[in-house]
Design an enzyme around this catalytic site. Structure first.
Site, PDB file in Angstrom:
ATOM      1  N   THR A  10       2.098   6.957 -12.546  1.00  0.00           N
ATOM      2  CA  THR A  10       1.117   7.942 -13.013  1.00  0.00           C
ATOM      3  C   THR A  10      -0.270   7.679 -12.434  1.00  0.00           C
ATOM      4  O   THR A  10      -1.211   8.407 -12.711  1.00  0.00           O
ATOM      5  CB  THR A  10       1.013   7.918 -14.559  1.00  0.00           C
ATOM      6  OG1 THR A  10       0.652   6.586 -14.958  1.00  0.00           O
ATOM      7  CG2 THR A  10       2.333   8.300 -15.213  1.00  0.00           C
ATOM      8  N   THR A  91      -3.775  -5.153  -6.843  1.00  0.00           N
ATOM      9  CA  THR A  91      -4.758  -6.193  -6.519  1.00  0.00           C
ATOM     10  C   THR A  91      -5.312  -6.828  -7.798  1.00  0.00           C
ATOM     11  O   THR A  91      -5.015  -6.375  -8.902  1.00  0.00           O
ATOM     12  CB  THR A  91      -5.926  -5.623  -5.688  1.00  0.00           C
ATOM     13  OG1 THR A  91      -6.609  -4.647  -6.482  1.00  0.00           O
ATOM     14  CG2 THR A  91      -5.435  -4.999  -4.404  1.00  0.00           C
ATOM     15  N   MET A 116      -2.773  -1.811   2.363  1.00  0.00           N
ATOM     16  CA  MET A 116      -1.593  -1.356   3.114  1.00  0.00           C
ATOM     17  C   MET A 116      -1.970  -0.565   4.361  1.00  0.00           C
ATOM     18  O   MET A 116      -1.131   0.121   4.938  1.00  0.00           O
ATOM     19  CB  MET A 116      -0.701  -0.477   2.226  1.00  0.00           C
ATOM     20  CG  MET A 116      -0.119  -1.172   1.025  1.00  0.00           C
ATOM     21  SD  MET A 116       1.259  -2.270   1.469  1.00  0.00           S
ATOM     22  CE  MET A 116       1.601  -2.976  -0.161  1.00  0.00           C
ATOM     23  N   HIS A 145     -16.247   0.721  -3.081  1.00  0.00           N
ATOM     24  CA  HIS A 145     -15.100   1.474  -3.607  1.00  0.00           C
ATOM     25  C   HIS A 145     -15.575   2.420  -4.706  1.00  0.00           C
ATOM     26  O   HIS A 145     -16.668   2.267  -5.251  1.00  0.00           O
ATOM     27  CB  HIS A 145     -14.044   0.525  -4.181  1.00  0.00           C
ATOM     28  CG  HIS A 145     -13.202  -0.141  -3.142  1.00  0.00           C
ATOM     29  ND1 HIS A 145     -13.574  -1.308  -2.522  1.00  0.00           N
ATOM     30  CD2 HIS A 145     -12.001   0.215  -2.596  1.00  0.00           C
ATOM     31  CE1 HIS A 145     -12.639  -1.653  -1.633  1.00  0.00           C
ATOM     32  NE2 HIS A 145     -11.681  -0.750  -1.653  1.00  0.00           N
ATOM     33  N   LYS A 149     -12.583   1.579  -9.760  1.00  0.00           N
ATOM     34  CA  LYS A 149     -11.905   0.333  -9.359  1.00  0.00           C
ATOM     35  C   LYS A 149     -12.209  -0.786 -10.359  1.00  0.00           C
ATOM     36  O   LYS A 149     -13.358  -1.008 -10.721  1.00  0.00           O
ATOM     37  CB  LYS A 149     -12.318  -0.082  -7.936  1.00  0.00           C
ATOM     38  CG  LYS A 149     -11.559  -1.307  -7.446  1.00  0.00           C
ATOM     39  CD  LYS A 149     -11.636  -1.467  -5.948  1.00  0.00           C
ATOM     40  CE  LYS A 149     -10.948  -2.734  -5.474  1.00  0.00           C
ATOM     41  NZ  LYS A 149      -9.502  -2.760  -5.749  1.00  0.00           N
ATOM     42  N   GLY A 155      -9.568  -7.102  -3.167  1.00  0.00           N
ATOM     43  CA  GLY A 155      -8.628  -8.072  -2.592  1.00  0.00           C
ATOM     44  C   GLY A 155      -8.772  -8.130  -1.083  1.00  0.00           C
ATOM     45  O   GLY A 155      -8.637  -9.196  -0.463  1.00  0.00           O
ATOM     46  N   THR A 156      -9.072  -6.994  -0.479  1.00  0.00           N
ATOM     47  CA  THR A 156      -9.222  -6.940   0.983  1.00  0.00           C
ATOM     48  C   THR A 156     -10.447  -7.738   1.436  1.00  0.00           C
ATOM     49  O   THR A 156     -10.380  -8.498   2.416  1.00  0.00           O
ATOM     50  CB  THR A 156      -9.370  -5.472   1.433  1.00  0.00           C
ATOM     51  OG1 THR A 156      -8.260  -4.755   0.926  1.00  0.00           O
ATOM     52  CG2 THR A 156      -9.449  -5.349   2.938  1.00  0.00           C
TER      53      THR A 156
END
Ligand code: NAD
Length: 256
Positions: A10, A91, A116, A145, A149, A155-156
């Site tokens: 969702t 993340t 990804m 972001h 978030k 995480g990146t």
């Protein structure tokens, strides 16, 4: 046809995974896990369940974009009851949750990627090269972001910082700083700053700056559509399904 189960169906990425799978020629949506009610329609024949064990049994491959707590529930059930290849994009995992992925990977193939996108894989490689080549440069990483978030820094950004540190034989846990405020004194030589901005609907922007006297390089990646993450996860999933039990990165899957 590869039957994919979506965990976090969702959510923002979950919905895009469902959309992407409707056009895919090699994979389809077999099952979605939802905690409560599903507020939108999904293709006929797709199983909707709030039982993680049934969810695992109904899919050849699982793609997870949920929350750290939910990922832990999924991994616990997969370890104890039903083993399936799992692509994890969630993340903000803590050390215990990261360790759980490794434990799970002894029983099934697990691929974890905090981002990804193929572009970020390339950015990471470029950042390693610049970090080790321009050893005297000051490294400053900035990410921005959308306002929703939950984890910070991304995480990146943490991954980029770790790669830059390792390229200089530094321990990221000793050199990373995440903010500057007040009379903090001059910048130390080895510190790597990771700053997080939040606002609007920004999908994801990461910049890695290498600052010298008289010149600087800034490497910037912009994600302009979340579909990039959904498509990336499906692509690596098609690779993961053919692998032995083990813990894999997106670099393993893309082979670059
Ligand atoms: P979201 O908040 O829109 O969706 C989260 C989903 O997880 C929802 O379906 C929610 O119901 C489910 N969920 C949350 N807690 C749960 C629980 N305890 N049990 C069961 N289900 C639960 O978030 P999003 O933007 O879709 O992102 C999901 C995750 O993926 C986040 O961790 C985000 O940072 C990460 N993300 C990763 C990438 C990547 O490329 N790896 C890209 C974007 C987002």
């Amino acid at each position: 046809m590869l039957g994919i189960g979506i965990f976090g169906a969702t959510g923002r990425i979950g919905k895009l995974l469902i959309e992407a799978l409707q056009k895919d020629k090699e994979a389809n949506l077999s099952c979605v896990y939802v905690r409560n009610e599903l507020q939108y329609s999904i293709p006929q024949g797709v199983l909707v369940t709030n039982d993680i064990s049934v969810f695992l049994e109904s899919s050849d491959l699982i793609i997870d974009f949920s929350s750290p707590e939910a990922t832990k529930l999924l991994l616990d059930m997969a370890i104890d009851k039903v083993q399936r290849p799992i692509v994890i994009g969630t993340t903000g995992l803590d050390k215990m949750q990261q360790d759980l992925m490794i434990v799970a990977s002894q029983k099934m193939p697990i691929l974890y990627a905090s981002n990804m996108s193929k572009g970020i894989v390339v950015l990471n490689k470029l950042a390693q090269i610049v970090s080790s080549t321009l050893k005297d440069s000051d490294i400053e990483i900035v990410e921005i972001h959308h306002r929703e978030k939950k984890d910070s820094p991304s995480g990146t950004a943490l991954r980029l910082a770790k790669s830059c540190a390792e390229a200089r034989d530094l321990d990221i846990n000793k050199v990373r700083i995440s903010g500057r405020d007040g009379m903090i004194g001059k910048r130390s030589k080895d510190e790597i700053a990771v700053m997080a901005l939040r606002g609007g609907d920004v999908v994801g922007r990461h910049s890695v700056g290498f600052y010298l006297d008289g010149e600087y390089i800034e490497l910037i990646h912009n994600a302009t559509s979340r579909m990039t993450f959904a498509n990336g996860a499906i692509d690596v999933g098609k690779w993961l399904i053919k692998q032995k039990n083990g813990f894999y990165s997106i670099e393993d899957a893309l082979r670059f």
